[in-house]
Motif scaffolding. Structure first.
Motif, mmCIF file in Angstrom:
data_model
loop_
_atom_site.group_PDB
_atom_site.id
_atom_site.type_symbol
_atom_site.label_atom_id
_atom_site.label_comp_id
_atom_site.label_asym_id
_atom_site.label_seq_id
_atom_site.Cartn_x
_atom_site.Cartn_y
_atom_site.Cartn_z
ATOM 1 N N LYS A 68 0.825 -1.216 0.000
ATOM 2 C CA LYS A 68 0.000 0.000 0.000
ATOM 3 C C LYS A 68 0.856 1.261 0.000
ATOM 4 O O LYS A 68 0.364 2.364 0.203
ATOM 5 N N SER A 69 2.141 1.114 -0.260
ATOM 6 C CA SER A 69 3.064 2.249 -0.206
ATOM 7 C C SER A 69 2.808 3.253 -1.323
ATOM 8 O O SER A 69 2.848 4.470 -1.085
ATOM 9 N N LEU A 70 2.539 2.778 -2.531
ATOM 10 C CA LEU A 70 2.288 3.700 -3.638
ATOM 11 C C LEU A 70 0.949 4.407 -3.449
ATOM 12 O O LEU A 70 0.866 5.631 -3.591
ATOM 13 N N ALA A 71 -0.085 3.660 -3.101
ATOM 14 C CA ALA A 71 -1.396 4.272 -2.850
ATOM 15 C C ALA A 71 -1.306 5.290 -1.718
ATOM 16 O O ALA A 71 -1.930 6.360 -1.779
ATOM 17 N N GLU A 72 -0.510 4.972 -0.715
ATOM 18 C CA GLU A 72 -0.342 5.911 0.404
ATOM 19 C C GLU A 72 0.384 7.178 -0.042
ATOM 20 O O GLU A 72 -0.021 8.286 0.298
ATOM 21 N N GLU A 73 1.461 7.025 -0.825
ATOM 22 C CA GLU A 73 2.180 8.200 -1.339
ATOM 23 C C GLU A 73 1.275 9.062 -2.212
ATOM 24 O O GLU A 73 1.388 10.285 -2.209
ATOM 25 N N LEU A 74 0.392 8.420 -2.972
ATOM 26 C CA LEU A 74 -0.543 9.154 -3.826
ATOM 27 C C LEU A 74 -1.654 9.814 -3.015
ATOM 28 O O LEU A 74 -2.353 10.694 -3.508
ATOM 29 N N GLY A 75 -1.846 9.347 -1.773
ATOM 30 C CA GLY A 75 -2.881 9.907 -0.906
ATOM 31 C C GLY A 75 -4.273 9.408 -1.242
ATOM 32 O O GLY A 75 -5.264 10.095 -0.982
ATOM 33 N N ILE A 76 -4.369 8.195 -1.797
ATOM 34 C CA ILE A 76 -5.667 7.683 -2.260
ATOM 35 C C ILE A 76 -6.183 6.490 -1.452
ATOM 36 O O ILE A 76 -7.082 5.780 -1.900
ATOM 37 N N LEU A 77 -5.643 6.280 -0.252
ATOM 38 C CA LEU A 77 -6.144 5.188 0.590
ATOM 39 C C LEU A 77 -7.368 5.639 1.372
ATOM 40 O O LEU A 77 -7.336 6.663 2.056
ATOM 41 N N GLU A 78 -8.413 4.865 1.279
ATOM 42 C CA GLU A 78 -9.628 5.120 2.054
ATOM 43 C C GLU A 78 -9.271 4.896 3.527
ATOM 44 O O GLU A 78 -8.533 3.977 3.871
#
Length: 184
Positions: A112-122
């Motif tokens: 989930k590192s890329l999604a977290e960097e993108l700021g798109i984690l629910e």
């Protein structure tokens, strides 16, 4: 509290992730990185979905697959992504009629590192929102769209915006490829 969504003008984060590219035994997986599209001088469209084996997601993935040639014709690398593992992606592709013939990689962001960097984690389930990024050949984000978990996106609009960005000119509201751009 969620991170801010990485937006237009920011550099797309560096990544190196396993993706599912085939159903052929021994050739299912391929490591894809943020340098792949840059090295090829291509644009990149990366679209995210929340979870495999759900209902809205395959409609979007199948629709992107129907337009894979449109992206290829625009020198654009198309990548689908979620926080599910490559093994879940593979099982879903094998199980779902509309996903067996996918012609683009399904990126597995299990950390989930890329999604977290993108700021798109629910916030609650830590799954990705339905985010779509258009990234230019230099790695700069040029367009972002994020939908609520329950609403599918419009693939035609992604292509329309990609066309407009690739003109490098001013494009009016509802502009379509082939139409006049605005003179300054």
């Amino acid at each position: 509290m969620a991170n801010s969504i990485l937006s237009v003008g920011a550099e797309f984060p560096s990544f190196k992730k396993t993706s599912v590219v085939s159903l052929e035994k021994g050739n299912e997986f391929y490591e894809i990185s943020s340098n792949d599209h840059r090295a090829a001088g291509k644009w990149m469209v990366m679209f995210w979905w929340p979870k495999d084996f759900t209902f809205v997601c395959p409609t979007e993935i199948a629709e992107f697959n129907k337009h894979v040639e449109d992206f290829s014709d625009r020198d654009t690398l198309l990548i689908g992504a979620s926080t599910d593992s490559e093994f879940v992606h593979l099982a879903w592709r094998k199980d779902h009629d509309d996903l067996r013939g996918l012609q683009f990689p399904m990126l597995a962001d299990t950390s989930k590192s890329l999604a977290e960097e993108l700021g798109i984690l629910e916030t609650n389930e830590k799954i990705a929102y339905r985010a779509t990024y258009i990234v230019d050949p230099q790695g700069i984000i040029r367009w972002v769209s994020v939908n609520d978990l329950s609403v599918g996106r419009n693939v035609g609009e992604v292509i329309r915006v990609l066309d407009a960005l690739q003109t490098d000119e001013l494009c009016p509201c509802n502009w379509q490829k082939g139409e006049a751009t605005l003179a300054v």
